[in-house]
Design a protein around this motif. Sequence first.
Motif, short mmCIF file in Angstrom:
data_model
loop_
_atom_site.label_atom_id
_atom_site.label_comp_id
_atom_site.label_asym_id
_atom_site.label_seq_id
_atom_site.Cartn_x
_atom_site.Cartn_y
_atom_site.Cartn_z
N MET A 1 -40.88 4.52 10.89
CA MET A 1 -41.93 5.54 11.08
C MET A 1 -41.43 6.54 12.12
N ASN A 2 -41.41 7.86 11.72
CA ASN A 2 -40.88 8.85 12.66
C ASN A 2 -41.88 9.13 13.77
N SER A 3 -41.39 9.85 14.79
CA SER A 3 -42.19 10.04 15.99
C SER A 3 -43.42 10.90 15.74
N SER A 4 -43.34 11.85 14.80
CA SER A 4 -44.50 12.71 14.53
C SER A 4 -45.64 11.90 13.92
N CYS A 5 -45.32 10.98 13.01
CA CYS A 5 -46.37 10.13 12.41
C CYS A 5 -46.98 9.21 13.46
N VAL A 6 -46.12 8.66 14.31
CA VAL A 6 -46.62 7.79 15.38
C VAL A 6 -47.57 8.56 16.29
N GLY A 7 -47.18 9.78 16.65
CA GLY A 7 -48.03 10.60 17.51
C GLY A 7 -49.36 10.93 16.86
N CYS A 8 -49.34 11.23 15.55
CA CYS A 8 -50.59 11.54 14.84
C CYS A 8 -51.51 10.33 14.78
N LEU A 9 -50.95 9.16 14.51
CA LEU A 9 -51.77 7.96 14.42
C LEU A 9 -52.34 7.57 15.78
N LYS A 10 -51.56 7.75 16.83
CA LYS A 10 -52.07 7.47 18.17
C LYS A 10 -53.20 8.45 18.53
N SER A 11 -53.03 9.71 18.10
CA SER A 11 -54.11 10.69 18.33
C SER A 11 -55.36 10.30 17.55
N LEU A 12 -55.18 9.73 16.36
CA LEU A 12 -56.32 9.26 15.57
C LEU A 12 -57.05 8.14 16.30
N VAL A 13 -56.31 7.23 16.91
CA VAL A 13 -56.91 6.13 17.66
C VAL A 13 -57.76 6.68 18.80
N VAL A 14 -57.20 7.63 19.56
CA VAL A 14 -57.95 8.21 20.68
C VAL A 14 -59.18 8.96 20.17
N SER A 15 -59.03 9.68 19.05
CA SER A 15 -60.15 10.45 18.50
C SER A 15 -61.29 9.54 18.06
N LEU A 16 -60.98 8.41 17.46
CA LEU A 16 -62.02 7.48 17.02
C LEU A 16 -62.72 6.84 18.22
N HIS A 17 -61.96 6.55 19.26
CA HIS A 17 -62.57 6.04 20.49
C HIS A 17 -63.51 7.09 21.09
N PHE A 18 -63.07 8.35 21.03
CA PHE A 18 -63.91 9.43 21.56
C PHE A 18 -65.17 9.60 20.71
N LEU A 19 -65.06 9.35 19.41
CA LEU A 19 -66.24 9.40 18.54
C LEU A 19 -67.26 8.34 18.95
N CYS A 20 -66.78 7.16 19.28
CA CYS A 20 -67.68 6.11 19.79
C CYS A 20 -68.35 6.56 21.08
N TRP A 21 -67.58 7.20 21.96
CA TRP A 21 -68.15 7.69 23.22
C TRP A 21 -69.22 8.73 22.96
N LEU A 22 -69.00 9.63 21.99
CA LEU A 22 -69.99 10.64 21.65
C LEU A 22 -71.27 10.00 21.12
N CYS A 23 -71.13 8.94 20.34
CA CYS A 23 -72.31 8.22 19.84
C CYS A 23 -73.14 7.69 21.00
N GLY A 24 -72.47 7.09 21.98
CA GLY A 24 -73.19 6.57 23.14
C GLY A 24 -73.87 7.68 23.93
N ALA A 25 -73.18 8.81 24.11
CA ALA A 25 -73.77 9.93 24.85
C ALA A 25 -74.97 10.49 24.11
N PHE A 26 -74.89 10.57 22.79
CA PHE A 26 -76.02 11.07 22.00
C PHE A 26 -77.22 10.14 22.11
N VAL A 27 -76.97 8.83 22.09
CA VAL A 27 -78.06 7.86 22.20
C VAL A 27 -78.75 7.99 23.56
N VAL A 28 -77.96 8.17 24.63
CA VAL A 28 -78.56 8.36 25.96
C VAL A 28 -79.43 9.62 25.98
N ALA A 29 -78.92 10.72 25.43
CA ALA A 29 -79.67 11.97 25.42
C ALA A 29 -80.96 11.84 24.61
#
Length: 232
Positions: A1-29
């Motif tokens: 797996m080349n470095s660009s694919c690895v970087g994209c997949l790692k960014s996907l992991v962070v983005s999905l974690h951030f989506l979970c964070w947004l869900c929590g923030a929306f529930v608080v609001a």
Amino acid sequence: MNSSCVGCLKSLVVSLHFLCWLCGAFVVAFGEFQMMHSRFASLITTFWPIYASNTLVVTGTIVTCVCYLGVLGGMRENRCMLIMFYVLLFLLMLVELAMACVFFVYGREIDTYFEKDLSRSLEVYMQSTSGGNQTIKDDFDAVQYLFQCCGVHGPADWKGNAPRSCCRKDPCNIADQPNWEEGCLLKLRNWFASNYLSTASGVVTMFMIQFACLSITIPLFCHFSRRGLGYQ
């Protein structure tokens, strides 16, 4: 797996974690919004420990903190932080399922408590002095005004001393005021039942989003760890 694919997949992991964070923030609001616009808590004291808005704020705050750990761990590629995040989020998802079940059950058994609590609040209102128990008075007046109802079962509950909030006319400045004939028990009970149902549905939706995020990110995390592509 080349470095660009690895970087994209790692960014996907962070983005999905951030989506979970947004869900929590929306529930608080959303929970804070309900707390500011719902004035009926003092009338239904039996339900206070799991009042929907309170539960949303507490749950959303915990989700936000846990998901922040996941976002930070993903950005730093910290294996220990991510493992802790996955374990905590899994436990939190189990709690959310239990909460959803509680809300669905209470939505059906709400009749058991409502009549007793509303009748008690009405008695407190009638026995209070002009400046006493103002919160209960304000809440009961707000219920009668907003839902266009009077008393628990009807205007007869007030024993001839119905407050102005029972009056069908606005403004109401006559001695023999025309009152709403329908009691507030059924209308307020239905409002609480729908509130509980919407809260349970929101918790289930949040659970499904978190489950989807975990089902995608955990295999990627394990794959990167086995191949030594970061996450040390």
